[in-house]
Design a protein around this motif. Structure first.
Motif, PDB file in Angstrom:
ATOM      1  N   GLU B 271       3.465  -6.274   4.345  1.00 31.69           N
ATOM      2  CA  GLU B 271       2.495  -7.337   4.083  1.00 31.69           C
ATOM      3  C   GLU B 271       1.106  -6.765   3.807  1.00 31.69           C
ATOM      4  O   GLU B 271       0.371  -7.242   2.933  1.00 31.69           O
ATOM      5  CB  GLU B 271       2.398  -8.278   5.285  1.00 31.69           C
ATOM      6  CG  GLU B 271       3.448  -9.350   5.293  1.00 31.69           C
ATOM      7  CD  GLU B 271       3.124 -10.428   6.292  1.00 31.69           C
ATOM      8  OE1 GLU B 271       2.544 -10.106   7.356  1.00 31.69           O
ATOM      9  OE2 GLU B 271       3.424 -11.585   6.009  1.00 31.69           O
ATOM     10  N   VAL B 272       0.725  -5.751   4.577  1.00 33.36           N
ATOM     11  CA  VAL B 272      -0.584  -5.133   4.364  1.00 33.36           C
ATOM     12  C   VAL B 272      -0.608  -4.487   2.981  1.00 33.36           C
ATOM     13  O   VAL B 272      -1.589  -4.585   2.239  1.00 33.36           O
ATOM     14  CB  VAL B 272      -0.883  -4.089   5.471  1.00 33.36           C
ATOM     15  CG1 VAL B 272      -2.139  -3.313   5.173  1.00 33.36           C
ATOM     16  CG2 VAL B 272      -0.998  -4.781   6.822  1.00 33.36           C
ATOM     17  N   ARG B 273       0.512  -3.863   2.635  1.00 36.58           N
ATOM     18  CA  ARG B 273       0.635  -3.261   1.307  1.00 36.58           C
ATOM     19  C   ARG B 273       0.485  -4.325   0.222  1.00 36.58           C
ATOM     20  O   ARG B 273      -0.230  -4.132  -0.756  1.00 36.58           O
ATOM     21  CB  ARG B 273       2.011  -2.607   1.195  1.00 36.58           C
ATOM     22  CG  ARG B 273       1.991  -1.309   0.454  1.00 36.58           C
ATOM     23  CD  ARG B 273       3.361  -0.798   0.185  1.00 36.58           C
ATOM     24  NE  ARG B 273       3.424  -0.349  -1.193  1.00 36.58           N
ATOM     25  CZ  ARG B 273       4.509  -0.206  -1.897  1.00 36.58           C
ATOM     26  NH1 ARG B 273       5.681  -0.472  -1.346  1.00 36.58           N
ATOM     27  NH2 ARG B 273       4.455   0.210  -3.133  1.00 36.58           N
ATOM     28  N   GLY B 274       1.168  -5.466   0.428  1.00 38.35           N
ATOM     29  CA  GLY B 274       1.091  -6.552  -0.547  1.00 38.35           C
ATOM     30  C   GLY B 274      -0.335  -7.031  -0.738  1.00 38.35           C
ATOM     31  O   GLY B 274      -0.805  -7.212  -1.859  1.00 38.35           O
ATOM     32  N   MET B 275      -1.061  -7.199   0.385  1.00 38.35           N
ATOM     33  CA  MET B 275      -2.447  -7.658   0.295  1.00 38.35           C
ATOM     34  C   MET B 275      -3.299  -6.648  -0.460  1.00 38.35           C
ATOM     35  O   MET B 275      -4.129  -7.006  -1.302  1.00 38.35           O
ATOM     36  CB  MET B 275      -3.005  -7.899   1.687  1.00 38.35           C
ATOM     37  CG  MET B 275      -4.362  -8.567   1.630  1.00 38.35           C
ATOM     38  SD  MET B 275      -4.981  -9.031   3.233  1.00 38.35           S
ATOM     39  CE  MET B 275      -4.138 -10.527   3.499  1.00 38.35           C
ATOM     40  N   CYS B 276      -3.085  -5.364  -0.179  1.00 36.75           N
ATOM     41  CA  CYS B 276      -3.858  -4.332  -0.870  1.00 36.75           C
ATOM     42  C   CYS B 276      -3.549  -4.320  -2.359  1.00 36.75           C
ATOM     43  O   CYS B 276      -4.451  -4.151  -3.180  1.00 36.75           O
ATOM     44  CB  CYS B 276      -3.570  -2.959  -0.270  1.00 36.75           C
ATOM     45  SG  CYS B 276      -4.314  -2.718   1.342  1.00 36.75           S
ATOM     46  N   GLU B 277      -2.279  -4.528  -2.721  1.00 34.96           N
ATOM     47  CA  GLU B 277      -1.911  -4.509  -4.141  1.00 34.96           C
ATOM     48  C   GLU B 277      -2.559  -5.683  -4.878  1.00 34.96           C
ATOM     49  O   GLU B 277      -3.073  -5.527  -5.976  1.00 34.96           O
ATOM     50  CB  GLU B 277      -0.386  -4.577  -4.305  1.00 34.96           C
ATOM     51  CG  GLU B 277       0.359  -3.350  -3.813  1.00 34.96           C
ATOM     52  CD  GLU B 277       0.271  -2.145  -4.741  1.00 34.96           C
ATOM     53  OE1 GLU B 277      -0.217  -2.289  -5.883  1.00 34.96           O
ATOM     54  OE2 GLU B 277       0.677  -1.057  -4.320  1.00 34.96           O
ATOM     55  N   GLY B 280      -6.319  -4.926  -4.986  1.00 32.12           N
ATOM     56  CA  GLY B 280      -6.740  -3.637  -5.523  1.00 32.12           C
ATOM     57  C   GLY B 280      -7.488  -2.808  -4.504  1.00 32.12           C
ATOM     58  O   GLY B 280      -8.450  -2.115  -4.836  1.00 32.12           O
ATOM     59  N   LEU B 281      -7.069  -2.878  -3.222  1.00 27.68           N
ATOM     60  CA  LEU B 281      -7.728  -2.111  -2.166  1.00 27.68           C
ATOM     61  C   LEU B 281      -6.873  -0.908  -1.777  1.00 27.68           C
ATOM     62  O   LEU B 281      -5.663  -0.936  -1.902  1.00 27.68           O
ATOM     63  CB  LEU B 281      -7.931  -2.994  -0.927  1.00 27.68           C
ATOM     64  CG  LEU B 281      -8.852  -4.185  -1.101  1.00 27.68           C
ATOM     65  CD1 LEU B 281      -8.826  -5.052   0.135  1.00 27.68           C
ATOM     66  CD2 LEU B 281     -10.271  -3.725  -1.385  1.00 27.68           C
ATOM     67  N   ASP B 282      -7.508   0.122  -1.280  1.00 31.79           N
ATOM     68  CA  ASP B 282      -6.788   1.311  -0.831  1.00 31.79           C
ATOM     69  C   ASP B 282      -6.639   1.228   0.691  1.00 31.79           C
ATOM     70  O   ASP B 282      -7.650   1.253   1.415  1.00 31.79           O
ATOM     71  CB  ASP B 282      -7.591   2.558  -1.228  1.00 31.79           C
ATOM     72  CG  ASP B 282      -6.815   3.839  -0.998  1.00 31.79           C
ATOM     73  OD1 ASP B 282      -5.870   3.819  -0.173  1.00 31.79           O
ATOM     74  OD2 ASP B 282      -7.139   4.850  -1.624  1.00 31.79           O
ATOM     75  N   PRO B 352     -12.786  -5.793  -3.514  1.00 29.03           N
ATOM     76  CA  PRO B 352     -11.555  -6.033  -4.278  1.00 29.03           C
ATOM     77  C   PRO B 352     -11.782  -5.815  -5.773  1.00 29.03           C
ATOM     78  O   PRO B 352     -12.838  -6.162  -6.296  1.00 29.03           O
ATOM     79  CB  PRO B 352     -11.250  -7.511  -3.998  1.00 29.03           C
ATOM     80  CG  PRO B 352     -11.919  -7.794  -2.713  1.00 29.03           C
ATOM     81  CD  PRO B 352     -13.137  -6.938  -2.675  1.00 29.03           C
ATOM     82  N   ARG B 353     -10.793  -5.212  -6.430  1.00 29.16           N
ATOM     83  CA  ARG B 353     -10.902  -4.956  -7.869  1.00 29.16           C
ATOM     84  C   ARG B 353     -10.295  -6.109  -8.646  1.00 29.16           C
ATOM     85  O   ARG B 353      -9.427  -6.806  -8.145  1.00 29.16           O
ATOM     86  CB  ARG B 353     -10.073  -3.721  -8.237  1.00 29.16           C
ATOM     87  CG  ARG B 353     -10.634  -2.416  -7.830  1.00 29.16           C
ATOM     88  CD  ARG B 353      -9.850  -1.296  -8.518  1.00 29.16           C
ATOM     89  NE  ARG B 353      -8.477  -1.191  -8.135  1.00 29.16           N
ATOM     90  CZ  ARG B 353      -7.446  -1.118  -8.993  1.00 29.16           C
ATOM     91  NH1 ARG B 353      -7.651  -1.171 -10.268  1.00 29.16           N
ATOM     92  NH2 ARG B 353      -6.225  -0.995  -8.541  1.00 29.16           N
ATOM     93  N   ILE B 354     -10.691  -6.241  -9.936  1.00 28.75           N
ATOM     94  CA  ILE B 354      -9.856  -7.078 -10.790  1.00 28.75           C
ATOM     95  C   ILE B 354      -9.204  -6.244 -11.855  1.00 28.75           C
ATOM     96  O   ILE B 354      -8.312  -6.691 -12.551  1.00 28.75           O
ATOM     97  CB  ILE B 354     -10.622  -8.181 -11.537  1.00 28.75           C
ATOM     98  CG1 ILE B 354     -12.098  -7.935 -11.531  1.00 28.75           C
ATOM     99  CG2 ILE B 354     -10.220  -9.534 -11.036  1.00 28.75           C
ATOM    100  CD1 ILE B 354     -12.726  -8.379 -12.808  1.00 28.75           C
TER     101      ILE B 354
END
Lengths: 92, 355, 390
Positions: B271-277, B280-282, B352-354
Motif C-alpha cells: 500500500e505504501v508503494r502504491g501511494m508512492c507510485e 511520484g514519491l520516493d 508529489p510529482r505529476i
C-alpha cells in the motif's frame, strides 16, 4: 506531465458523473472515467478494467494482449540468446 | 490525612472547562486545575505528585546503571494531531525514548512541555495525555516534570509538545555514527515509510483511501534484545524525518565510507508503494517513527537479525545492504532493474510529482 | 504491482542489453561520436536516472535529455503572474506540487505561501473544482500546466464546471504543445540528435500520426515509449535496430496504452476548450510558434488571464544561466558554467535545477557529483589552455 500509474477499477461510484474508484496496490482513489467510456464501453462495463491513471483521470484502458505481446517478445529473445550461447559453448 | 512529606498529596484540582482558554496558562487556579487533573492525574508518579518546580532523581541509583548520562530533546508539531496508528502525544513519547535508546541508553525520565492554542477541546487534550501515559508505560519511562503554556488563537497550531529525555548508557556500549567499517552489514527492523504515508493519507487533501497506519512505537525493548545478542553494534539511528536515506547518508559521511543498499531487499508494504507510485514519491525519504538502521559487523549480522526478528517491533527485519570503502561519503542503491544510482540527502520537502 | 513489476524485470533488461551490444558494431560509432538519442519527456528522464539506465548502456550510446518537462520550460515571468494571482486576497491558488519551487523574478510559489498567500497543492484539477464548490465566496484559480497529456483533464474539468454552473473557478493556462517544441529542436542548426524516444503519454492522447513527420521529413527514427525502465531499454534497442538495418520509421513500443488514434473523448474536450496561441515562450528555448494553447472565447469566463489582470512581463533568464543549451542537448548539465557552484538544488538559478525532472537536478542528485565536478574542472582547464595558446 507524464506520471501515470496502472490501476484497476473496483467500483463505479457515480455513473452519471462518470466517477469510479481505482485500486493501485491496495490504496484507492476516485477517478474520472470520461476518457475511457464510449458506446462500446459504457460506464458499467468499466468495472474490473485496468487503466492508466493520471491526475485523477483514467486516461486509457490497458490492453492486456499488447502487454503480453511486448513481454513475450523479450522472453523469446532471451531464450534465443541462451540457445546461441549453448551452441557456441558446445563448440559448433 | 497524608502530608506532602510522605509522597502523597490530596489533589483537589478538577478541570471542568470543555475548551482551553488563556486563563489555563495564566499561572492561577485554572492552570493549577488543568495541571493537577489532566497531567499529574494521568501521568501518576511520585515526582509529579510532589508538584515541585523540578524533578529530583537519585544520582547513586543512576551510577549503578552505567557511566554516561544520555540527554535528548525534541519538539512535536505534527498535523493532523490524531492520525491512524497514533497521535502527537504517542509520537512525543516514542520519539524521545527512541532517540535515547538508539544511543544504547536505558531511557528513564521524560519532561513534557506543551504549548496549547486557545480553543483546543479539553477532550482532545485528555486523549493526547492518556496516549502519552500509555506510551510511557509501554516504554517503561516516567514523565516527571513539565510546563504548560496557552497562546492566542492562531499563535500555534492546536498543540505543540516538547519532550526532553534522560537515560543512562551502560559502560560496555559504544555506538557512534563514525564507527561503520567496510564489510559491515546494514539492518532495518521492518517496513519503510508507514508513518510518512499514513500522515499524507490522513491529511485528506490528496483523497487517497488507504488503511496505512503509522509505525510509531517505542524501540527500547527491541534495542535491548539486539544489544544483548550483539553488543558490538557499530552505528544505530532511528529513521524519522528524511527517511532511511537521510540516516544512511549521515552514517556514510560520519564514517567516511560507501554504503550500498539493494532496492529489492528493502521491506515496504504494497500500500505504501502504491501511494508512492501514484504521487511520484520516493519511499526512501518518507518518515518513519518505529524504524531504526543498525550497522553491525558481518560476523554478528545473522545473530543480530534473528534477535531483531524475535521482537514485536522487528518481525519484518531484513539485511538491506553493506558497507564498503569507496566511493566514500556516498550511498548507492542497486535498483530493482539492475542499474545503480546515488541516494542523496533530501533537499527541501519531497513534493508529489505529476511528471 | 501488475503492469509495473513485469516492466522492471532485470533479467529481461539483460536480454535487451545483450541485443543492443550485438547490434552496435554494425553501426559506425566511436566514443567521440556516439549514437545520440534524445528522450524528450521529463518522465522518461526521471525513469532513466531513477533506475541508473545510462550506466547500463554501452559508452557508444549517449542519452540527451530534452525539454519535455513543462515545469522546466516555465518562464520566470509566468511564475510572477502566478504569484500575483495567488497574492490576491480573494484567490485560492491551486497547483501541482512540483511547480511550487520554480523561482520567479522575486519569489517562488512556495515562498509566496510562506509570505501568506493562500496556495494549495492539489493532485487533480477536479480537486481544485471541488474547492471552488466548497468555498463559494472565494475565487479558485487552477494553475494548468503540462503538455498534451494533461490537457484532457484540464479541459474536462472546465466542461464539468460549465455543466455545474460553477462561476468562481478559472484556469491560468500554461499548457504547451509537444510537436512544435520538438520541431524547434530539429530545426536548430547545432542539433546533433540521431533518434528520438517519444513521449508515450502524449501519444496516448494525440495518437501516432503527429510524430510521423520526424521520421518522414527529418529522417530521424522515433519510437513511442512507455515509462517503465524496460520500456525505455526496449525503445533504445528498437532505435539501434533501425540504424543497424538502415531503416527510418516511427514505431510504437507503448501499444498497451497508446493507441493509433489517441484518445477521442480527450481530444474532443481539448478541441472545445483550447485553441493554439500564435506563439508562446518556453524558458530556455525562446518564443516558438504554436507551442502553447489558450482558452477559447466560448470558455473565456474560465480564463484567469481574462478574469484578472496579470503583470505579463517577459523576464530574461539570468545572464549566467545556460538552461537553453542544456534543454536543446547542446551541452551536458555539468558543462554549464554555474552547475554545482552557484546553481544547486538548494540555490537554483534555473528551472532545470529546481524541477525534479530537470536534467541538472537529476545529474546533481543521482549522478556521481565529485566525478562530474572533476570532469567540469578538466574541461575548463582545457578551454583555458586553448584560449592561452591562441
Amino acid at each position: 506531465m507524464c506520471l501515470g500509474i496502472p490501476g484497476q477499477i473496483v467500483e463505479i461510484t457515480d455513473a452519471a458523473k462518470k466517477l469510479a474508484k481505482v485500486d493501485v496496490s491496495g490504496v484507492k482513489r476516485l477517478v474520472n472515467i470520461a476518457c475511457i467510456v464510449n458506446d462500446d464501453h459504457p460506464v458499467e462495463s468499466c468495472l474490473g478494467d485496468w487503466v492508466l491513471v493520471h491526475v485523477g483521470f483514467a486516461m486509457s484502458r490497458i490492453d492486456e494482449e499488447e502487454a503480453k505481446k511486448t513481454l513475450d517478445l523479450l522472453i523469446e529473445l532471451g531464450e534465443a540468446q541462451k540457445e546461441l550461447e549453448t551452441m557456441s559453448r558446445s563448440g559448433t | 490525612m497524608t502530608t506532602p512529606a510522605q509522597g502523597m498529596r490530596k489533589r483537589s484540582g478538577i478541570l471542568r472547562a470543555e475548551v482551553i482558554n488563556m486563563s489555563h496558562g495564566g499561572g492561577g487556579k485554572a492552570m493549577r486545575d488543568l495541571i493537577e487533573d489532566v497531567f499529574v492525574g494521568t501521568f501518576e508518579n511520585q515526582q509529579l505528585d510532589l508538584m515541585e518546580d523540578q524533578a529530583r532523581i537519585d544520582l547513586a541509583g543512576l551510577n549503578t546503571m552505567g557511566n554516561r548520562l544520555a540527554l535528548t530533546t525534541d519538539s512535536y508539531v505534527v498535523d493532523p494531531i490524531f492520525f491512524p496508528g497514533g497521535d502527537i502525544g504517542k509520537l512525543a513519547v516514542c520519539g524521545t525514548v527512541n532517540d535515547l535508546a538508539v544511543g544504547g541508553a536505558v531511557p528513564l525520565y521524560l519532561t513534557c512541555g506543551v504549548i496549547i492554542e486557545e480553543g483546543l477541546p479539553v477532550s482532545d487534550l485528555r486523549r493526547i495525555v492518556e496516549s502519552m501515559k500509555k506510551a510511557a508505560d509501554q516504554a517503561g519511562v516516567k514523565i516527571v516534570t513539565g510546563d504548560t503554556k496557552v497562546v492566542d488563537k492562531g499563535a500555534a497550531d492546536k498543540i505543540f509538545i516538547n519532550t526532553a529525555g534522560v537515560g543512562v548508557i551502560p559502560s560496555h556500549i559504544n555506538i557512534a555514527s563514525n564507527k561503520a567499517m567496510p564489510g559491515d552489514l546494514i539492518l532495518i527492523n521492518g517496513f519503510i515509510g508507514d508513518h510518512g504515508a499514513a500522515i499524507l493519507g490522513a491529511r485528506g487533501d490528496l483523497s487517497i483511501e488507504n488503511d496505512i497506519e503509522s509505525d510509531c512505537t517505542p524501540l527500547n525493548d527491541l534495542i535491548n534484545t539486539l544489544l544483548a545478542a550483539c553488543p558490538d553494534v557499530h552505528c544505530m539511528r532511528d529513521a524519522t524525518r528524511g527517511g532511511i536515506a537521510s540516516v544512511l547518508n549521515e552514517f556514510a559521511i560520519a564514517s567516511s565510507v560507501c554504503i550500498k543498499i539493494k532496492e529489492t531487499a528493502i521491506p515496504i508494504r504494497s500500500e505504501v508503494r502504491g501511494m508512492c507510485e501514484i504521487l511520484g514519491l520516493d519511499p526512501l525519504y518518507l518518515a518513519n517513527e518505529g524504524k531504526l538502521i543498525a550497522i553491525v559487523p558481518q560476523a554478528r549480522a545473522e545473530t543480530a537479525l534473528q534477535a531483531l526478528k524475535s521482537t514485536d517491533a522487528g518481525i519484518h527485519s531484513a539485511v538491506i545492504g553493506y558497507v564498503s570503502e569507496s566511493p566514500a561519503d556516498t550511498v548507492i542503491l542497486q535498483t530493482a532493474f539492475g542499474g545503480e544510482r546515488i541516494v542523496d540527502m533530501l533537499i527541501g520537502d519531497q513534493l508529489p510529482r505529476i511528471c | 504491482m501488475k503492469y509495473v513489476d513485469e516492466f522492471r524485470d532485470p533479467i529481461l533488461a539483460q536480454t535487451l542489453l545483450e541485443e543492443i551490444k550485438k547490434l552496435l558494431p554494425t553501426i559506425a560509432l566511436t566514443k567521440e561520436r556516439p549514437l545520440q538519442l534524445m528522450e524528450f519527456c521529463g518522465g522518461h528522464t526521471h525513469t532513466i536516472f531513477r533506475y541508473g539506465i545510462e550506466q547500463l548502456l554501452p559508452k557508444t550510446i549517449e542519452l540527451i535529455h530534452g525539454p519535455g518537462c513543462p515545469v522546466c520550460v516555465l518562464p520566470m515571468g509566468r511564475v510572477d503572474d502566478c504569484v500575483s494571482l495567488a497574492e490576491r486576497p480573494e484567490v485560492i491558488f491551486t497547483t501541482f506540487g512540483d511547480a511550487m519551487r520554480v523561482p520567479g523574478s522575486k519569489k517562488s510559489l512556495l515562498q509566496a505561501k510562506a509570505d501568506g498567500a493562500d496556495i494549495r497543492m492539489v493532485y487533480s484539477p477536479l480537486d481544485a473544482l471541488n474547492l471552488a464548490r466548497k468555498h463559494r465566496d472565494r475565487e479558485v484559480v487552477f494553475f494548468a500546466l503540462g503538455f498534451e497529456t494533461t490537457m484532457p483533464s484540464t479541459a474536462l474539468t472546465v466542461l464539468e464546471a460549465e455543466a455545474d454552473n460553477v462561476t468562481n473557478f478559472s484556469l491560468f493556462c500554461n499548457h504547451v504543445t509537444t510537436v512544435p517544441t520538438i520541431k524547434a529542436i530539429l530545426d536548430s542548426p547545432s542539433m546533433q540528435i540521431d533518434g528520438f524516444v517519444a513521449p508515450g503519454h502524449v501519444s496516448m492522447v494525440v495518437g501516432e500520426a503527429p510524430f510521423d513527420f520526424i521520421a518522414e521529413k527529418y529522417k530521424k527514427p522515433i519510437v513511442i515509449t512507455g515509462f517503465e525502465p524496460l520500456d525505455i531499454l526496449q525503445s533504445i534497442w528498437l532505435l539501434v535496430k533501425q540504424f543497424a538495418e538502415g531503416r527510418c520509421q516511427m514505431e510504437n513500443q507503448y501499444a498497451r496504452v497508446a493507441q493509433k488514434d489517441g484518445n477521442p473523448p480527450g481530444l474532443e474536450a481539448i478541441a472545445k476548450v483550447f485553441q493554439l496561441r500564435d506563439f508562446f515562450e518556453l524558458r530556455g528555448l525562446g518564443s516558438i510558434d504554436n507551442s502553447g494553447v489558450r482558452i477559447t472565447d466560448q470558455y473565456a469566463r474560465f480564463d484567469a488571464e481574462r478574469k484578472f489582470s496579470v503583470p505579463n512581463i517577459q523576464i530574461a533568464d539570468p545572464q549566467a544561466c545556460q538552461c537553453g543549451e542544456v534543454l536543446q542537448g547542446m551541452i551536458k548539465p555539468w558543462q554549464c558554467r554555474v552547475f554545482g557552484t552557484t546553481c544547486t538544488p538548494e540555490t537554483p538559478m534555473g528551472a532545470l535545477m529546481v524541477s525534479t525532472e530537470g536534467a541538472c537536478a537529476a545529474y546533481y542528485n543521482f549522478g556521481n557529483l565529485p566525478e562530474l565536478m572533476a570532469l567540469k574542472a578538466e574541461e575548463e582547464k582545457t578551454k583555458l589552455k586553448e584560449v592561452a595558446s591562441n
